[in-house]
Design an enzyme around this catalytic site. Sequence first.
Site, PDB file in Angstrom:
ATOM      1  N   GLU A 147      -9.053   3.912  -2.701  1.00 37.87           N
ATOM      2  CA  GLU A 147      -7.783   3.740  -3.396  1.00 37.87           C
ATOM      3  C   GLU A 147      -7.992   3.017  -4.729  1.00 37.87           C
ATOM      4  OE1 GLU A 147      -4.626   2.187  -1.010  1.00 37.87           O
ATOM      5  OE2 GLU A 147      -5.317   3.175   0.825  1.00 37.87           O
ATOM      6  N   ARG A 162      -8.582   3.643  12.947  1.00 34.41           N
ATOM      7  CA  ARG A 162      -7.655   4.742  13.263  1.00 34.41           C
ATOM      8  C   ARG A 162      -7.153   4.687  14.702  1.00 34.41           C
ATOM      9  NH1 ARG A 162      -6.167   5.893   8.317  1.00 34.41           N
ATOM     10  NH2 ARG A 162      -7.905   6.551   7.003  1.00 34.41           N
ATOM     11  N   LYS A 191      -4.884  -2.112   9.954  1.00 35.76           N
ATOM     12  CA  LYS A 191      -5.191  -2.279   8.526  1.00 35.76           C
ATOM     13  C   LYS A 191      -5.411  -3.745   8.139  1.00 35.76           C
ATOM     14  CE  LYS A 191      -3.731   1.978   7.057  1.00 35.76           C
ATOM     15  NZ  LYS A 191      -4.435   2.860   6.110  1.00 35.76           N
ATOM     16  N   GLN A 205      -4.540   1.880  14.888  1.00 36.85           N
ATOM     17  CA  GLN A 205      -3.372   2.339  14.127  1.00 36.85           C
ATOM     18  C   GLN A 205      -2.555   3.383  14.896  1.00 36.85           C
ATOM     19  OE1 GLN A 205      -4.613   3.888  10.310  1.00 36.85           O
ATOM     20  NE2 GLN A 205      -2.562   4.562   9.729  1.00 36.85           N
ATOM     21  N   ASP A 221       0.850  -1.187   0.000  1.00 38.12           N
ATOM     22  CA  ASP A 221       0.000   0.000   0.000  1.00 38.12           C
ATOM     23  C   ASP A 221       0.891   1.246   0.000  1.00 38.12           C
ATOM     24  OD1 ASP A 221      -2.442   1.335   0.068  1.00 38.12           O
ATOM     25  OD2 ASP A 221      -2.436   1.471   2.256  1.00 38.12           O
ATOM     26  N   HIS A 267      -3.816  14.124   0.417  1.00 35.41           N
ATOM     27  CA  HIS A 267      -4.067  13.237   1.560  1.00 35.41           C
ATOM     28  C   HIS A 267      -2.946  13.351   2.594  1.00 35.41           C
ATOM     29  CE1 HIS A 267      -5.049   9.670   3.908  1.00 35.41           C
ATOM     30  NE2 HIS A 267      -3.880   9.142   3.610  1.00 35.41           N
ATOM     31  N   ASP A 281      -9.134   0.336   1.584  1.00 30.91           N
ATOM     32  CA  ASP A 281      -8.158  -0.006   2.618  1.00 30.91           C
ATOM     33  C   ASP A 281      -8.771   0.363   3.980  1.00 30.91           C
ATOM     34  OD1 ASP A 281      -5.810  -0.421   4.076  1.00 30.91           O
ATOM     35  OD2 ASP A 281      -5.021   1.569   3.592  1.00 30.91           O
ATOM     36  N   GLU A 322     -10.195  12.539   6.942  1.00 27.55           N
ATOM     37  CA  GLU A 322     -10.073  13.856   6.335  1.00 27.55           C
ATOM     38  C   GLU A 322     -11.439  14.543   6.186  1.00 27.55           C
ATOM     39  OE1 GLU A 322      -7.780  11.529   3.298  1.00 27.55           O
ATOM     40  OE2 GLU A 322      -7.106  13.563   2.790  1.00 27.55           O
ATOM     41  N   THR A 349      -9.080  -5.854   3.471  1.00 26.45           N
ATOM     42  CA  THR A 349      -8.914  -4.910   2.368  1.00 26.45           C
ATOM     43  C   THR A 349      -9.837  -5.408   1.261  1.00 26.45           C
ATOM     44  OG1 THR A 349      -6.589  -4.588   2.955  1.00 26.45           O
ATOM     45  CG2 THR A 349      -7.257  -3.912   0.738  1.00 26.45           C
ATOM     46  N   GLU A 358     -10.555   3.992   3.169  1.00 35.11           N
ATOM     47  CA  GLU A 358      -9.608   4.717   2.332  1.00 35.11           C
ATOM     48  C   GLU A 358      -9.916   4.346   0.887  1.00 35.11           C
ATOM     49  OE1 GLU A 358      -5.499   4.327   3.631  1.00 35.11           O
ATOM     50  OE2 GLU A 358      -5.893   5.699   5.299  1.00 35.11           O
TER      51      GLU A 358
END
Lengths: 405, 405
Positions: A193, A229, A245, A232, A117, A124, A225, A354, A249, A191
Amino acid sequence: MPPFDVPEGDPFGPHNLPYGVFSPDGSSDRRVGVRLGDHVLDAGAAARALDFPHAELLSAPNLNPLLAAGPAVWAEVRAALTEWVTRPAHREAVEPLFHELAHVTLHLPFEVADYVDFYASEHHARNVGQIFRPDSPDPLTPNWKHLPIGYHGRAGTVVVSGTDVVRPSGQRKAPADPAPVFGPSIRLDIEAEVGFVVGVPSAQGTPVPLTGFRDHVFGLCLLNDWSARDIQAWEYVPLGPFLGKSFATSVSAWITPLAALEDARVAPPERTHPLLPYLDDSAPGVEPGGYDLRISVAINGQVVAEPPFSTMYWTAAQQLAHLTVNGASLRTGDLYASGTVSGPAEGQRGSLLELTWNGRDPLELPDGKRAFLEDGDVVTFTAWAPGKDGGRIGLGEVEGRIVSG
Amino acid sequence: MPPFDVPEGDPFGPHNLPYGVFSPDGSSDRRVGVRLGDHVLDAGAAARALDFPHAELLSAPNLNPLLAAGPAVWAEVRAALTEWVTRPAHREAVEPLFHELAHVTLHLPFEVADYVDFYASEHHARNVGQIFRPDSPDPLTPNWKHLPIGYHGRAGTVVVSGTDVVRPSGQRKAPADPAPVFGPSIRLDIEAEVGFVVGVPSAQGTPVPLTGFRDHVFGLCLLNDWSARDIQAWEYVPLGPFLGKSFATSVSAWITPLAALEDARVAPPERTHPLLPYLDDSAPGVEPGGYDLRISVAINGQVVAEPPFSTMYWTAAQQLAHLTVNGASLRTGDLYASGTVSGPAEGQRGSLLELTWNGRDPLELPDGKRAFLEDGDVVTFTAWAPGKDGGRIGLGEVEGRIVSG
């Protein structure tokens, strides 16, 4: 509507032809399928019926043999498929080999070898830097403009779109907590992606140059993904993301061949720092490595963001060159993802981190506010790319529902 | 000497019986082998000759089918092998199925699914912290005593002992440099580790508890986590090691089953911090998870360190419980490594980074000083564990030679 009569302008028309793996209802065998409109062609059956020399590659239970076959064969197969689904002469033989999408199960289309990844969107990375290091003079780390930052993820937990995602449990620790606590993640995020699928392997000790991108990479897919949080944040210093993570996925069921995206190729954003030669895509003979993919992120059917892939600072070709420059080999089925796609505007951000600015500004959805995901939430990414003559090339959706652990 | 007459006290005697995959000289087919002294038994041939019900598992080109079969079958196979190589009644049938080690090629014994690397030695983590953050009041990060820190590595570049390691190239940047430079790594290092091999898979969404360790893990091997310190230092913030590690990871050709290491089991060091329940190996019903493995690290034949695995703070059982607590699934062939094994004494450090204190105090070898590895250097890890009645169980060596890129 019969499959051959896919409406003009359908994003899954005959200029697209993405590959997947399906089982017809009532069957458990896995077959290579090619999507046309809202149908799937049993590609192996068609190849055998029409005595196609590469029928064997299309008769496997996953895409790996086709991926391994390389660009010349990819082009032959695509040319043949295009003929089969467009020439009236083939209609009688091929039309019975289509299945309605509504009557098949879609599987993970390839066996994932290694999964990497990246972290390739400047917008970002700047947003994340501002959220977590608000007092820092530069939200980007010093290496960010010199190399595409990446890390290995867990290949064994890559799942196909439609698979439920179990909310992970783990350790978290707020700054004021004296010790970590254990429980289900309370900051479960997405996420948005794009994932790139490697077909042709490379030898250990031999880097793949920027110009080798299309010799090795077969196609791309949408990828979520999923990220816890809180887990992490507590675990990731000093060796990077791990359990935050690795629980899941999700990838779309359809792999869009790069050959379908010729009209979506664009130059990447202007480089603000000089690049070392192995990453310098302004050098003569290097093709522009960007792709204009318009992504849409929806939660429970409501669109919450539209991240533009064309804004990514680092291209997939640069990522491949970086990934292998130390001599690391590629295997058929390697998957590498772009990192969260976020554009410059607020509505173009590809993560809740975000979009809600770390939970400070929750999203307003019809069923209530969302700082992070709640059990039962369904997240769907869709995307399209410019095709020929103003047409669109659709990417397969990636969808997942959060269920409690 | 005939294989049955392995000398009393040989660390590869009949109490050991590690598994590997070999080809006899002049043949390219891969066969499951079991080591006895300096011979390899063609285990599939023996199983077929003696009508063993699990002959099929031993007739595969790698260990994966045996790994997947689970603890009850592992015990049956080991009991049968022990009979075959010790009972005089079997001698006539079995002895012709041995090959001299000197006349076979050893292969990577299993297909690696996901590869995870931990950071489980407190002595190593403290040394690294002191080297890189000399002014920090605590060399350990705040999470270190609460969870076994780990990250995913590249499964596709795991190679078997004896494979040359090409010196990787990459970006590095000294603090005073205005921009990164590109070239072959000038700080190429070793990490002496123990790797654990997962046999039985687990379902996504379902953690494996501490007590499930021996239901899932088949055995262990020595592992060299080659590390380019200069590449790693520049790339690793914020997402962890990537190209500094991904060029190669070497494993021994022999997988020692946990069943051979019953007499090497020890309690881990005293825990200085309370552990969350899923990691608490002081709870009733949890077996001690440590192993007493005495590792030896040699460069060009000269022993430079003797790291003791018994000093590891986090055990392999805790690592497995942590790895899966978020619901991440296990697959047959998953490999997870301990992280550098370093003991409390200076001569017990498992990396050149620590042994030379980041190059400050080079090692004195017969052929000159070594801060980091030079081209042509051969690095060899060996190890043994206590066996029955004062005997020793040998682990397969892991060796690699550095060649220029």
